[in-house]
Scaffold this active site. Sequence first.
Site, PDB file in Angstrom:
ATOM      1  N   ARG A  81       0.840  -1.191   0.000  1.00  0.00           N
ATOM      2  CA  ARG A  81       0.000   0.000   0.000  1.00  0.00           C
ATOM      3  C   ARG A  81       0.884   1.253   0.000  1.00  0.00           C
ATOM      4  NH1 ARG A  81      -3.743  -1.603   5.051  1.00  0.00           N
ATOM      5  NH2 ARG A  81      -1.751  -2.558   5.649  1.00  0.00           N
ATOM      6  N   LYS A  99       1.581   1.766   7.222  1.00  0.00           N
ATOM      7  CA  LYS A  99       1.904   0.933   8.381  1.00  0.00           C
ATOM      8  C   LYS A  99       2.802   1.672   9.359  1.00  0.00           C
ATOM      9  CE  LYS A  99       0.733  -2.489   9.285  1.00  0.00           C
ATOM     10  NZ  LYS A  99      -0.494  -2.771  10.102  1.00  0.00           N
ATOM     11  N   TYR A 138      -0.986   4.370  10.595  1.00  0.00           N
ATOM     12  CA  TYR A 138      -1.360   3.400  11.616  1.00  0.00           C
ATOM     13  C   TYR A 138      -0.162   3.188  12.539  1.00  0.00           C
ATOM     14  CZ  TYR A 138      -5.556   2.044   8.992  1.00  0.00           C
ATOM     15  OH  TYR A 138      -6.771   2.048   8.358  1.00  0.00           O
ATOM     16  N   HIS A 178      -0.670   1.336  16.166  1.00  0.00           N
ATOM     17  CA  HIS A 178      -0.899   0.125  16.971  1.00  0.00           C
ATOM     18  C   HIS A 178       0.182  -0.011  18.047  1.00  0.00           C
ATOM     19  CE1 HIS A 178      -4.042  -1.085  14.191  1.00  0.00           C
ATOM     20  NE2 HIS A 178      -3.202  -1.019  13.182  1.00  0.00           N
ATOM     21  N   SER A 227     -10.846  -2.293   8.299  1.00  0.00           N
ATOM     22  CA  SER A 227     -11.623  -3.309   9.010  1.00  0.00           C
ATOM     23  C   SER A 227     -12.597  -3.998   8.061  1.00  0.00           C
ATOM     24  CB  SER A 227     -12.379  -2.672  10.177  1.00  0.00           C
ATOM     25  OG  SER A 227     -11.495  -2.150  11.141  1.00  0.00           O
ATOM     26  N   SER A 258     -22.132 -12.054  24.687  1.00  0.00           N
ATOM     27  CA  SER A 258     -20.829 -12.601  25.061  1.00  0.00           C
ATOM     28  C   SER A 258     -20.713 -12.869  26.557  1.00  0.00           C
ATOM     29  CB  SER A 258     -19.717 -11.630  24.637  1.00  0.00           C
ATOM     30  OG  SER A 258     -18.454 -12.167  24.966  1.00  0.00           O
ATOM     31  N   LEU A 278     -12.170  -5.436  19.279  1.00  0.00           N
ATOM     32  CA  LEU A 278     -11.362  -4.214  19.269  1.00  0.00           C
ATOM     33  C   LEU A 278     -11.683  -3.370  20.491  1.00  0.00           C
ATOM     34  CD1 LEU A 278      -9.463  -2.168  17.775  1.00  0.00           C
ATOM     35  CD2 LEU A 278     -11.554  -1.160  16.837  1.00  0.00           C
ATOM     36  N   ALA A 303      -7.555  -9.344  15.072  1.00  0.00           N
ATOM     37  CA  ALA A 303      -7.092  -8.453  16.146  1.00  0.00           C
ATOM     38  C   ALA A 303      -5.589  -8.542  16.389  1.00  0.00           C
ATOM     39  CB  ALA A 303      -7.843  -8.775  17.441  1.00  0.00           C
ATOM     40  N   ASP A 327      -3.076  -7.158  15.062  1.00  0.00           N
ATOM     41  CA  ASP A 327      -2.378  -5.873  15.096  1.00  0.00           C
ATOM     42  C   ASP A 327      -2.350  -5.286  16.499  1.00  0.00           C
ATOM     43  OD1 ASP A 327      -1.413  -5.374  12.508  1.00  0.00           O
ATOM     44  OD2 ASP A 327      -3.398  -4.815  11.792  1.00  0.00           O
ATOM     45  N   VAL A 361      -2.053 -12.967  10.134  1.00  0.00           N
ATOM     46  CA  VAL A 361      -1.292 -11.985   9.353  1.00  0.00           C
ATOM     47  C   VAL A 361      -1.571 -10.583   9.892  1.00  0.00           C
ATOM     48  CG1 VAL A 361      -0.947 -10.973   7.073  1.00  0.00           C
ATOM     49  CG2 VAL A 361      -1.253 -13.440   7.312  1.00  0.00           C
ATOM     50  N   ALA A 362      -0.496  -9.871  10.208  1.00  0.00           N
ATOM     51  CA  ALA A 362      -0.638  -8.583  10.898  1.00  0.00           C
ATOM     52  C   ALA A 362      -1.037  -7.432   9.974  1.00  0.00           C
ATOM     53  CB  ALA A 362       0.656  -8.237  11.621  1.00  0.00           C
TER      54      ALA A 362
END
Length: 372
Positions: A15, A75, A94, A96, A134, A220, A240, A268, A270, A298-299
């Site tokens: 990206r 990223k 991003y 994180h 997302s 939940s 999240l 989740a 990341d 996969v992150a």
Amino acid sequence: MRIGVPKEIKVHEYRVGMTPSAAREAVHHGHEVFVQRGAGKAIGLFDEQYLAAGAKLLDSAEEIFAIANMIVKVKEPQPVEWKMLRPGQVLFTYLHLAPDPEQARGLMESGAIAIAYETVTDARGGLPLLAPMSEVAGRMSIQAGAHCLEIAQGGRGMLLGGVPGVPAAKVVILGGGVSGTNAARMAMGLEAHVTVIDLNLHRLYELDLQFGPSLNTIYSTVDAIEEHVLGADLVIGAVLVPGAAAPKLVSEDLVKRMKKGSVLVDIAIDQGGCFATSHATTHAEPTYIKHDIVHYCVANMPGAVARTSTFALNNATLPFTLALADKGHARALAENPHLLAGLNVYRGKITYQAVSDALGVAYCPAAKALAA
């Protein structure tokens, strides 16, 4: 303002922070845009398009970081990148940070102003810069999970939607937010049996109205998660907590008790992942098997469909990028509380409480840091 767009260097990340169209818009607003040569080549965004948009091309990331007032990426910065940041320089990407103390320390030491896409909010309480990715990750999770269920991948050898006379797979989605909703939509489209588990009763009500009896919605609890995960063929982790580490909803003991060949897809990851047995993987080696369960963690899942993801992300980030450039970071942050919510690191201080709590680092409210 001088805006810099370096080429992404995370493994299998194609990206790019700004499309030629976004660059043209920034130039139209009177700013200079510097793009690293080849930054968008892998997804068909060529240097000639950036030049036609009015951007200027530079050969290296070092040149980009040296000249730009604001760096726009996709990223989180890698170690070689955060070492190129300088005091007062704006980083918009991003981050994180909650599960990544090393990066947090690097950003603090740089003295830069780091604004995280994933914690910018909107008037409805949503996360507008996280939502596009997302959506992509939610839809991709079902593609990935269906593939992992194939016996050659270590799975149970099941077709997600079954065939006449043979049951469809049971898909359980932990979290009914943007990614969970998109995962549910795709799974139902493939005719799987789908259950969404969430803590928010209002959200479950909305999902029930949206999808009707095709979707099973469950409140939940520990019991509910255990019951449905043990019966599942594919579990999607789509929880999240904005800016914070993801809660571990599925313990290692529960993973051990799942059906052999079942699949876990951890969207989740990341934010640290919501399965106790999760650890980040890459597109080069996306899966591993633990306790006879296939894990796909996969992150940067949306990076696999980098062209779609880049355009979707730019649609959301461009107004904020322009606001930061037009007004300068101080005024833009002060005037927009939703953008201010994105401020995670300000000149050596952690300014987002969930990140501070996760890392055990002193917290300085964003407004206070900005005022100082």
